[in-house]
Design a protein around this motif. Structure first.
Motif, PDB file in Angstrom:
ATOM      1  N   VAL A   1       0.819  -1.205   0.000  1.00 24.37           N
ATOM      2  CA  VAL A   1       0.000   0.000   0.000  1.00 24.37           C
ATOM      3  C   VAL A   1       0.857   1.261   0.000  1.00 24.37           C
ATOM      4  N   ASN A   2       1.811   1.325   0.901  1.00 22.50           N
ATOM      5  CA  ASN A   2       2.607   2.541   1.022  1.00 22.50           C
ATOM      6  C   ASN A   2       3.948   2.184   1.653  1.00 22.50           C
ATOM      7  N   GLY A   3       4.970   2.108   0.849  1.00 24.00           N
ATOM      8  CA  GLY A   3       6.298   1.800   1.380  1.00 24.00           C
ATOM      9  C   GLY A   3       6.379   0.418   1.990  1.00 24.00           C
ATOM     10  N   ARG A   4       6.295   0.351   3.327  1.00 27.05           N
ATOM     11  CA  ARG A   4       6.429  -0.927   4.036  1.00 27.05           C
ATOM     12  C   ARG A   4       5.099  -1.493   4.501  1.00 27.05           C
ATOM     13  N   VAL A   5       3.983  -0.908   4.075  1.00 25.81           N
ATOM     14  CA  VAL A   5       2.659  -1.338   4.519  1.00 25.81           C
ATOM     15  C   VAL A   5       2.091  -2.343   3.520  1.00 25.81           C
ATOM     16  N   PHE A   6       1.699  -3.515   4.033  1.00 23.28           N
ATOM     17  CA  PHE A   6       1.139  -4.564   3.191  1.00 23.28           C
ATOM     18  C   PHE A   6      -0.297  -4.853   3.581  1.00 23.28           C
ATOM     19  N   ARG A   7      -1.066  -5.326   2.619  1.00 25.24           N
ATOM     20  CA  ARG A   7      -2.407  -5.831   2.865  1.00 25.24           C
ATOM     21  C   ARG A   7      -2.536  -7.161   2.138  1.00 25.24           C
ATOM     22  N   VAL A   8      -3.181  -8.108   2.809  1.00 18.80           N
ATOM     23  CA  VAL A   8      -3.368  -9.454   2.270  1.00 18.80           C
ATOM     24  C   VAL A   8      -4.863  -9.687   2.106  1.00 18.80           C
ATOM     25  N   SER A   9      -5.249 -10.193   0.964  1.00 25.85           N
ATOM     26  CA  SER A   9      -6.644 -10.532   0.739  1.00 25.85           C
ATOM     27  C   SER A   9      -7.030 -11.671   1.686  1.00 25.85           C
ATOM     28  N   GLU A  10      -8.213 -11.559   2.285  1.00 30.65           N
ATOM     29  CA  GLU A  10      -8.671 -12.595   3.205  1.00 30.65           C
ATOM     30  C   GLU A  10      -8.758 -13.955   2.503  1.00 30.65           C
ATOM     31  N   THR A  11      -9.149 -13.940   1.240  1.00 34.48           N
ATOM     32  CA  THR A  11      -9.232 -15.177   0.457  1.00 34.48           C
ATOM     33  C   THR A  11      -7.844 -15.776   0.245  1.00 34.48           C
TER      34      THR A  11
END
Length: 75
Positions: free
Chosen positions: A41-51
């Motif tokens: 998302v921004n630099g060191r920020v990650f998001r993982v899909s729940e699926t």
């Protein structure tokens, strides 16, 4: 009649780690190795899909020695 696309639910690595009962670094290593797909998302920020998290967990849990042993003991 049009259908509305379903929006995926996005989780941060800390939440994924809590659900799996592992350390956040374990989730980040899976992301870094490419085994767990994630969105930066921004630099060191990650998001993982729940699926994606559920699929990864099911796949890795099926081969995990302690999970396999627990399933054998329950049978």
């Amino acid at each position: 009649m049009s259908t509305m696309p379903i929006k995926p639910t996005w989780l941060d690595p800390h939440t994924v780690a809590q659900r799996w009962g592992v350390h956040k670094r374990t989730v980040l290593r899976a992301i870094a190795s490419g085994q767990l797909p994630a969105l930066r998302v921004n630099g060191r920020v990650f998001r993982v899909s729940e699926t994606d998290a559920a699929v990864f967990y099911a796949r890795s849990c099926a081969t995990c020695a302690s999970c396999v042993q627990t399933k054998r003991d329950a049978a």
